[in-house]
Scaffold this motif. Structure first.
Motif: not given
Length: 223
Positions: A71-75, A80-84, A211-216
């Motif tokens: 969930p890139v927009k939320k994270e 402007k962050v788009k998940n495709m 996903y939290f780890n990835w975002r971090r």
């Protein structure tokens, strides 16, 4: 006579199995080379995205179902962050989607491909070649776009991880040569020699904690 019939039956069975084996791999290659034909619902998301007006400073995530579930927009708290990302994607699909969206000249592109290739027994040389092609297309069509190649994540399968480790090393070298940024996420998802069970739901796909780890780990590259 009975013996001859038995041998003939074994021969027919053996030939039938060989034909089925060949058809399976032909069918699999057709499926992944014509990936979009089998994902009509997801094509609606593509169509909506491609029809939208490009955002200045657009940041695009491309990849497999692992990316699709991010969930890139939320994270990142950034519209402007788009998940495709799309489930089932292989590196060859990455080339296809980049060709379709690069006219938008995004500010940044994050790539995550490889795990499905190795699951489908696509050679590492092919994956590396496809990575080079993806980078070359972006640089040729949108030279100001920053390219971030994320390593393939570990799994809970040792034989698969051996391939992934070797590929990640090669991908890092490619990025160095091509002046793209390589982000090695692999070590931060390990526990022992396999993916940390707290970071995955099934040995491949990530949990909420994953996903939290990835975002971090990539926040500094996104924002």
């Amino acid at each position: 006579m009975v013996d001859n019939k038995f041998k003939k039956g074994l021969l027919i069975a053996s030939l039938s199995l060989n034909v089925l084996f060949i058809l399976f791999f032909i069918g699999k290659r057709f499926y992944y080379s014509h990936w979009s034909l089998f994902h009509h619902v997801k094509l609606d998301r593509w169509s909506e995205y491609l029809k939208s007006k490009p955002d200045t400073g657009e940041i695009i995530f491309l990849g497999t179902s692992i990316t699709e579930g991010f969930p890139v927009k939320k994270e990142f708290n950034n519209p402007k962050v788009k998940n495709m990302g799309f489930a089932g994607s292989i590196s060859e699909n990455g080339i296809q989607v980049i060709k379709r969206l690069i006219y938008r000249r995004p500010q940044k592109v994050f790539l995550e491909f490889g795990v499905n290739d190795f699951k489908y027994h696509i050679s590492a040389d092919t994956v590396k070649s496809n990575l080079i092609t993806m980078i070359d297309i972006i640089k040729a069509k949108s030279p100001n776009t920053k390219i971030y190649v994320q390593s393939v994540f570990p799994t809970n399968i040792d034989s698969l991880n051996n391939k992934i480790v070797n590929y990640n090393k090669e991908a890092e070298s490619i990025c160095l040569t091509k002046e793209a940024t390589f982000i090695n996420l692999y070590p931060d998802f390990l526990k022992g020699n396999k993916i940390d069970s707290d970071l995955t739901i099934d040995g491949t796909h990530l949990s909420t904690t994953g996903y939290f780890n990835w975002r971090r780990l990539i926040d500094k590259y996104v924002n």
